[in-house]
Design an enzyme around this catalytic site. Sequence first.
Site, PDB file in Angstrom:
ATOM      1  CB  SER A   1      44.107  40.743  31.711  1.00  0.00           C
ATOM      2  OG  SER A   1      44.190  42.028  30.825  1.00  0.00           O
TER       3      SER A   1
ATOM      4  CE  LYS B   1      44.626  44.060  38.669  1.00  0.00           C
ATOM      5  NZ  LYS B   1      45.638  43.720  39.328  1.00  0.00           N
TER       6      LYS B   1
END
Lengths: 315, 315
Positions: free
Chosen positions: A302, A51
């Site tokens: 992720s 992110k």
Amino acid sequence: MITYADIEAAYRVVKPVVHKTPLLTSRTLDTHSLNRVFLKAENFQRIGAFKIRGAYNKIHSLTLEERKRGVVAHSSGNHAQGVALAASMLGVHATIVMPKSAPPNKVAGTKSYGAEVIFCEDSSDDRERVAKNLEEERKLVPVPPYDDDKIIAGQGTVAVEIAQDIDKLDYLFVPVGGGGIIAGNAVAAKKLFPGVKVIGVETETANDCYQTFRKKEIVSIQPPNTIADGMRTQSIGKRNFEILMNYVDDVITVSDQQVIDMMKFLIERMKVVVEPTGAVAPAAVYHNVLNLSGKTVCAIISGGNVDPAFLKKIL
Amino acid sequence: MITYADIEAAYRVVKPVVHKTPLLTSRTLDTHSLNRVFLKAENFQRIGAFKIRGAYNKIHSLTLEERKRGVVAHSSGNHAQGVALAASMLGVHATIVMPKSAPPNKVAGTKSYGAEVIFCEDSSDDRERVAKNLEEERKLVPVPPYDDDKIIAGQGTVAVEIAQDIDKLDYLFVPVGGGGIIAGNAVAAKKLFPGVKVIGVETETANDCYQTFRKKEIVSIQPPNTIADGMRTQSIGKRNFEILMNYVDDVITVSDQQVIDMMKFLIERMKVVVEPTGAVAPAAVYHNVLNLSGKTVCAIISGGNVDPAFLKKIL
């Protein structure tokens, strides 16, 4: 719709501040899955998840006037920490709206980067309402979690790094929450690896994108019950949908149990810690959902910000 | 006593078969320890520990006649798997004596490389007796765990890889069990990094080498009670002692609790799984036992083969 040029530009922006994360390999994983497998380890990224890439690219793109006003975001997890760290590096004040029930370690992480945390009720309606109010009252600039061109381009830099390490790729497996990481990386991978198939992966109960892909329109589902908290988004964004229909070859699902099995394999055999959402794309490869063999495949991990209590539970 | 030339030769032998493991870094670890810290991640090595390096170098050095006879080793853990895999790669039959209480996953790992496993009683006396009998009856070639020049030279290739990635090093922290990994890497590091200090690290209760270093003679202790099972050796070897007194600058200790804290930090912040013995050298850096500041330091993570039940307990 963004193009590869936007991702190249984003890479020039984020390269000096993100980690170039490694591609992990395991002979046992290759043998078990019948393919040559690379796992892109964004669990080793700064803040423990991809992110930071989108958040930094977005805040970096703001005008000086906007930077002075400061940014606002709402998130219970990795986006909060990504925005907080990116803002701190760029000298921008960040206000983050977090639900009261957010894990204490993620709240502490967000605060440690200097962000101001404002708590709200747990519903995503309330989260958005509180963030919107702050945006208007304090004239803050919103940093959306996925439905934004700069965010999408930033997340797409994962594939740019993959292409620095391997020349050939037949399949790229990417987890789907709101669609930021799959949109950016579908655009990048199709440019960088001619002929590659890009596959989105969700958990069975969080299958809004699976339905969306088949219906060819954005499907919204009830808040799903899944261990993969990054997949609890109820629908993907508009910009993400457009890229999905143009660049993604298929969307498939794995079960929560398959995700847990993958987390355990990663811990016990490969010695790496991933969060449930981070194990979703690798699980599709490990359990060979598409029945591939002899292919070169890559799955994106992720993130790695798992609650120690949860880790304890699955061991 | 081996020299750096032996380690260079060992590196040419093992390079094609071992993983070049990464050096891990963390801004939080740097800040907490007040130094620039690199962790050499041998938990990502084949078989999950550095032991493959020495075992492969040793078995590779055998004559064809010796290879035909086959090898024998005794171990409850990583040395067993190292010898089994190295023998399998070189087409040599391996017989491994393991205590009845050895963890089932390590027995399974050893067998999966094609080794013949023979169980013995849990005492190290019985282990040695059974291995010695097999050596004589079946004319097998013994592969010792640490007191052997080829084994020591093989383990020393860890430092060769470290020097490929960083130019300057002030301190190298190495865990001490029987003394294989510290002996090889002390010889290598002193050649590769002029002025480097090499520090051995044990747990408090397994402090035979700490005592040995101060008494300047090999001290043997009762089987120590420590969570770091790789440190349960009661004394270091003769060849290891000679190198210790010539190349090592100090031997220090950490507590079991400091090892557990380090394992948790590695899992929660750095997303990597290490076994207790693997966290011993990093713990000395994290808790800054030597009160250093502003130095470039590296600690070797020796392995990652931790029992999931133990991991569960500390979380």
